[in-house]
Design a protein around this motif. Sequence first.
Motif, mmCIF file in Angstrom:
data_model
loop_
_atom_site.group_PDB
_atom_site.id
_atom_site.type_symbol
_atom_site.label_atom_id
_atom_site.label_comp_id
_atom_site.label_asym_id
_atom_site.label_seq_id
_atom_site.Cartn_x
_atom_site.Cartn_y
_atom_site.Cartn_z
ATOM 1 N N PRO A 195 -1.794 8.568 -10.798
ATOM 2 C CA PRO A 195 -2.526 7.411 -10.332
ATOM 3 C C PRO A 195 -3.411 7.760 -9.233
ATOM 4 N N LEU A 196 -4.610 7.154 -9.445
ATOM 5 C CA LEU A 196 -5.653 7.081 -8.209
ATOM 6 C C LEU A 196 -5.427 5.991 -7.409
ATOM 7 N N TYR A 197 -5.412 4.838 -8.080
ATOM 8 C CA TYR A 197 -5.191 3.623 -7.397
ATOM 9 C C TYR A 197 -4.449 2.401 -7.924
ATOM 10 N N ILE A 198 -3.769 1.511 -7.371
ATOM 11 C CA ILE A 198 -3.241 0.378 -7.947
ATOM 12 C C ILE A 198 -4.037 -0.959 -7.547
ATOM 13 N N LEU A 199 -4.372 -1.679 -8.448
ATOM 14 C CA LEU A 199 -5.257 -2.943 -8.285
ATOM 15 C C LEU A 199 -4.604 -4.043 -8.869
ATOM 16 N N TYR A 200 -4.062 -5.009 -7.883
ATOM 17 C CA TYR A 200 -3.375 -6.240 -8.245
ATOM 18 C C TYR A 200 -4.339 -7.461 -8.815
ATOM 19 N N MET A 215 -10.139 4.840 1.357
ATOM 20 C CA MET A 215 -10.050 4.750 -0.028
ATOM 21 C C MET A 215 -10.272 6.431 -0.446
ATOM 22 N N LEU A 216 -11.369 7.118 0.045
ATOM 23 C CA LEU A 216 -11.538 8.293 -0.393
ATOM 24 C C LEU A 216 -10.637 9.455 0.541
ATOM 25 N N ALA A 217 -10.183 8.879 1.453
ATOM 26 C CA ALA A 217 -9.201 9.963 2.286
ATOM 27 C C ALA A 217 -7.780 9.875 1.436
ATOM 28 N N CYS A 218 -7.459 8.804 0.999
ATOM 29 C CA CYS A 218 -6.303 8.840 0.219
ATOM 30 C C CYS A 218 -6.383 9.568 -1.227
ATOM 31 N N ALA A 219 -7.531 9.331 -1.640
ATOM 32 C CA ALA A 219 -7.721 10.458 -2.927
ATOM 33 C C ALA A 219 -7.766 11.725 -2.834
ATOM 34 N N ARG A 220 -8.264 11.789 -1.376
ATOM 35 C CA ARG A 220 -8.321 13.390 -0.775
ATOM 36 C C ARG A 220 -7.178 14.055 -0.844
ATOM 37 N N ILE A 221 -5.931 13.183 -0.610
ATOM 38 C CA ILE A 221 -4.684 13.903 -0.288
ATOM 39 C C ILE A 221 -3.701 13.557 -1.543
ATOM 40 N N GLY A 222 -4.139 13.097 -2.280
ATOM 41 C CA GLY A 222 -3.208 12.371 -3.465
ATOM 42 C C GLY A 222 -2.488 11.174 -3.485
ATOM 43 N N ALA A 223 -2.695 10.659 -2.424
ATOM 44 C CA ALA A 223 -1.880 9.381 -2.035
ATOM 45 C C ALA A 223 -2.650 8.282 -3.036
ATOM 46 N N ILE A 224 -1.797 7.032 -3.332
ATOM 47 C CA ILE A 224 -2.337 6.188 -4.019
ATOM 48 C C ILE A 224 -2.754 4.945 -3.572
ATOM 49 N N HIS A 225 -3.985 4.388 -3.410
ATOM 50 C CA HIS A 225 -4.381 3.446 -2.531
ATOM 51 C C HIS A 225 -4.221 2.141 -3.236
ATOM 52 N N SER A 226 -3.958 1.076 -2.664
ATOM 53 C CA SER A 226 -4.014 -0.253 -3.286
ATOM 54 C C SER A 226 -4.761 -1.170 -2.243
ATOM 55 N N VAL A 227 -5.866 -1.603 -2.673
ATOM 56 C CA VAL A 227 -6.973 -2.257 -1.746
ATOM 57 C C VAL A 227 -6.560 -3.680 -2.100
ATOM 58 N N VAL A 228 -6.095 -4.508 -1.055
ATOM 59 C CA VAL A 228 -5.844 -5.887 -1.138
ATOM 60 C C VAL A 228 -6.930 -6.553 -0.326
#
Length: 665
Positions: free
Chosen positions: A260-265, A153-166
């Motif tokens: 966006p930082l993340y998407i949470l369904y 999760m934090l690695a995605c935030a580090r590079i500006g990628a948008i994470h979605s934890v399922v």
Amino acid sequence: MCSPRGRGSSGCATSFDHLRAITNTTQSTQNDVYGRWAKDPEGFWADAGEAIHWYKRWEHVLDSSRAPFYRWFPGGALNTCYNALDWHVEHGRADQPALVYDSPVTGTIRTFTYRELLNEVARCAGALIGQGAGKGHRVIIYMPMVPETVIAMLACARIGAIHSVVFGGFASHELASRISHAEPTLIVSASCGIEVNRVVPYKPLLDKAIELATVKPRRCIILQRPEERAPMIAGRDHDWSELMAAARSAECVPVAATDPLYILYTSGTTGMPKGVVRDNGGHAVALKWTMPNIYGVAPGEVYWAASDLGWAVGHSYIVYGPLLNGNTTILGNTTILYEGKPVGTPDPGAFWRVMSQHRVRVFFTAPTAIRAIKRDDPTGEHVRRYDLSAFRTFFLAGERCDPDTLHWAEQQLGVPVIDHWWQTETGWPIGVNCVGLGMLPVKPGSCAKAVAGYDVRVLGEDGRELPAGETGHIVIRLPLPPGCLPTLWNNDEGYVRSYVSVSRYPGYYLTADAGYKDEDGYLWVMGRTDDIINVAGHRLSTGAMEEVLASHPDVAECAVVGVADEIKGEIPLGLIVLKAGVRRPADAIADELVTMVRERIGPVAAFRTAVVVQRLPKTRSGKILRGTIKKIADAKEYRIPPTIDDPASLDEITATLATVGYPRR
């Protein structure tokens, strides 16, 4: 009561004397802060924003030009991972523990300092870049409760990628819908999850989901766990350990505050998935503000949210809130991940063991977990096995905490127990007794008052504000504060339709919760709006009935649902789980419960049926599936919720309801 805290019989009185002193001397503080926000909302959040490191300061605090799509801190640039890790390491907390992983299932305890966690995250970020992920790309994380999930999760935030934890272990069809909707460049997963009595293979579920999805990821990164190794697909799947060993550390990438930082369904998503979007800027500002002001945690203290990383609590208060709070000289703590459940790993003392061993100061879990512990350990014998002298404050959220459960926790633990209310969509509390601002008097059954940032109203069907004590629709005047959802992923129309109905309550966010305010301005959230039932023209709260049932000395937990009735339209049906060791006849207990509801709520409730069940069907996060129970009782088709803990519980409920004549033919 206080022996588990290691204080002796007089220590508990001292604890509550101290609480009363706080209540008496500073109870206006929360009101004062709320008043300051109400007078100048943008100035209030500008001040809060100063606690965050910005590469570029914002141009405006709030952009209202596209209402109801409000944006906080437009023009600003930051990196959430930098604020959560790098800033801390650069300012003297490098050797403070950042993350403690405690798994009673595998017998594992691992501690990461802020420096160690930063190094792992930076290398993981490099590995993600090496597999084609970058700024704006989506990365789905389908993993269990392990440190690597936080790292990803934090690695995605580090590079500006948008994470979605399922949530790990989700069925293939549900995972496929999220893959199709998010269109991820990468999926990060694990070979398996581990529960108390079984290993859950993830890779077959992942492979099937990718097969079903309309959009395929370029690569998958698989964490191979020793309990079960997964077969890999050449060219697509890559081993986590191998990539990490070869990766070079990546630096933080500045992103816009409105990115966006993340998407949470949201759980129960059907049709077009509802992906709650969380932005970088408002999210960081709001969560950092909540840690000292709402939860009252100081730098270096241990804070534990016993939730799951697949839920909003996991995002906000296992990962981002605590780590953001540890990045300055006045904020900081340790997050504990707990791969286990409150009972059965190995006993009802599992929570207390973790809290004692890691010196937890502030604890946060769901009421359903405490009900489960109370059911199996009603006298608190397991509590008294552990030294909880470091423990200071207990927060409950997820669904309404009945007063009986709150009092039980107070009596057994000897600390203030704070019920609070918020939603996946808001990302942080709406109504709460702000410990960091001084304790308001506790009213069991209420989440106390609205927090600064939320203008909460109770409206009737005609849109008019209701007087104190009258139940209606709980709404929040727009704009929502920083940290709340600005929209849904690729679905602005769905955001408006679901949350900001212009025709019904223009200018308000619809919480879909029902309740009232009392004469002191306290909020009483009684349940979802569909939990308000209409009995022969009388609008009644099933939550109020549950409160009565839960007060019975033999009842561990309960649920009340409205079921169809030919004469009255709807009538309430109660389902009861008894405490361990209760041997009294179920019929006698049921008769007592019917009498209690009649006496406390009145004959108008038409409460005539209470049936004892072995367990209630719940989601993995502990929410009771009341809507599904209602459909079973009404003989309506239902879809097994993707978040259900054990589908067999629905078959058990179906069989039990049949014994009392449901569904009606």
